[in-house]
Design an enzyme around this catalytic site. Structure first.
Site, PDB file in Angstrom:
ATOM      1  N   GLN A  87      -4.370   9.818  -3.757  1.00 61.56           N
ATOM      2  CA  GLN A  87      -5.294   9.108  -2.867  1.00 61.56           C
ATOM      3  C   GLN A  87      -6.027  10.032  -1.907  1.00 61.56           C
ATOM      4  OE1 GLN A  87      -1.991   6.092  -1.977  1.00 61.56           O
ATOM      5  NE2 GLN A  87      -3.847   4.908  -1.622  1.00 61.56           N
ATOM      6  N   CYS A 147      -3.727  -1.846  -0.523  1.00 58.08           N
ATOM      7  CA  CYS A 147      -3.749  -0.424  -0.862  1.00 58.08           C
ATOM      8  C   CYS A 147      -4.759   0.260   0.040  1.00 58.08           C
ATOM      9  CB  CYS A 147      -4.153  -0.258  -2.332  1.00 58.08           C
ATOM     10  SG  CYS A 147      -4.265   1.458  -2.851  1.00 58.08           S
ATOM     11  N   LEU A 148      -4.394   1.413   0.568  1.00 59.76           N
ATOM     12  CA  LEU A 148      -5.316   2.138   1.447  1.00 59.76           C
ATOM     13  C   LEU A 148      -6.576   2.569   0.693  1.00 59.76           C
ATOM     14  CD1 LEU A 148      -2.731   4.275   3.443  1.00 59.76           C
ATOM     15  CD2 LEU A 148      -3.983   2.263   4.240  1.00 59.76           C
ATOM     16  N   HIS A 184      -0.030   5.232  -8.695  1.00 62.54           N
ATOM     17  CA  HIS A 184      -1.154   6.083  -8.273  1.00 62.54           C
ATOM     18  C   HIS A 184      -1.101   7.446  -8.964  1.00 62.54           C
ATOM     19  CE1 HIS A 184      -3.370   3.884  -5.238  1.00 62.54           C
ATOM     20  NE2 HIS A 184      -2.299   3.630  -4.510  1.00 62.54           N
ATOM     21  N   HIS A 240       4.325   1.009  -6.633  1.00 63.45           N
ATOM     22  CA  HIS A 240       2.878   1.071  -6.377  1.00 63.45           C
ATOM     23  C   HIS A 240       2.418   2.535  -6.263  1.00 63.45           C
ATOM     24  CE1 HIS A 240      -0.782  -0.465  -3.980  1.00 63.45           C
ATOM     25  NE2 HIS A 240      -0.819   0.835  -3.813  1.00 63.45           N
ATOM     26  N   GLU A 241       3.183   3.340  -5.520  1.00 62.03           N
ATOM     27  CA  GLU A 241       2.782   4.742  -5.319  1.00 62.03           C
ATOM     28  C   GLU A 241       2.960   5.552  -6.598  1.00 62.03           C
ATOM     29  OE1 GLU A 241       1.108   5.137  -2.769  1.00 62.03           O
ATOM     30  OE2 GLU A 241       1.813   3.384  -1.686  1.00 62.03           O
ATOM     31  N   GLY A 279       2.687   3.367   2.446  1.00 65.18           N
ATOM     32  CA  GLY A 279       2.904   4.345   1.384  1.00 65.18           C
ATOM     33  C   GLY A 279       1.610   5.064   1.074  1.00 65.18           C
TER      34      GLY A 279
HETATM   35 NI    NI Z   1      -2.147   2.205  -2.988  1.00 60.20          NI
END
Ligand code: NI
Length: 173
Positions: free
Chosen positions: A51, A91-92, A137, A133-134, A46
């Site tokens: 991000q 998480c990226l 963000h 989660h997204e 995701g």
């Molecule tokens: Ni993330």
């Protein structure tokens, strides 16, 4: 399509609250395409526009094994959330760290698709976690916010050190 650089915690820009998209136009579709490219390239399951330092309410997910179930959400809103599940999350934007987070088991989310059409999706399990989660963000929230201060501090210090020594780019993005 192109990949875009991913911001890493504790970059303060990750705390920006994204603004809703007025019209789903070509610029939004280009953003969606870039988000997919960046997410698949990382690889991740995701990615939110926040991000990649674009503060509009757009996110993409694909939790399938074969990477063939892309979902794009513009202006997503979680309508219902039920039950509870605990999973290890990564998480990226927090490369290299995985911690257990408690989330709703089932959600109902409404959004616009890449053509500006509204739709609703019911999700459970991993897909539900990923969407929650997204969506966080887009509100400037990260999974580390659910952890103890001590854990969060440790992660922040380690990532800061990596960034300072230039090793941050080598970490799993
Ligand atoms: Ni993330």
């Amino acid at each position: 399509m192109a990949t875009r650089p991913i911001l890493h915690y504790p970059d303060p820009r990750l705390r920006t609250k994204a603004v809703p998209v007025d019209v789903v136009d070509d610029s939004v579709r280009a953003l969606i395409d870039d988000l997919f490219d960046t997410m698949y390239g990382a690889p991740g399951i995701g990615l939110a526009a926040t991000q990649v330092n674009v503060h509009r309410r757009v996110l993409v997910v694909d939790v399938s094994e074969n990477r063939d179930a892309p979902h794009a959400f513009v202006n997503p809103v979680i309508k219902d959330a039920e039950g509870e599940q605990e999973r290890d999350e990564g998480c990226l934007s927090v490369p290299g760290f995985f911690e257990t987070v408690k989330r709703a088991e089932q959600i109902r989310v409404s959004a616009l698709d890449r053509n500006g059409q509204s739709f609703e999706l019911r999700a459970e399990g991993l897909l539900a976690v990923c969407i929650q989660h997204e969506c966080d963000h887009l509100d400037g929230k990260l999974f580390v916010d659910y952890l103890s201060n001590l854990k969060r501090q440790r992660i922040r210090n380690k990532l800061r050190k990596q960034a300072q020594s230039g090793r941050g780019t080598k970490a799993r993005a």
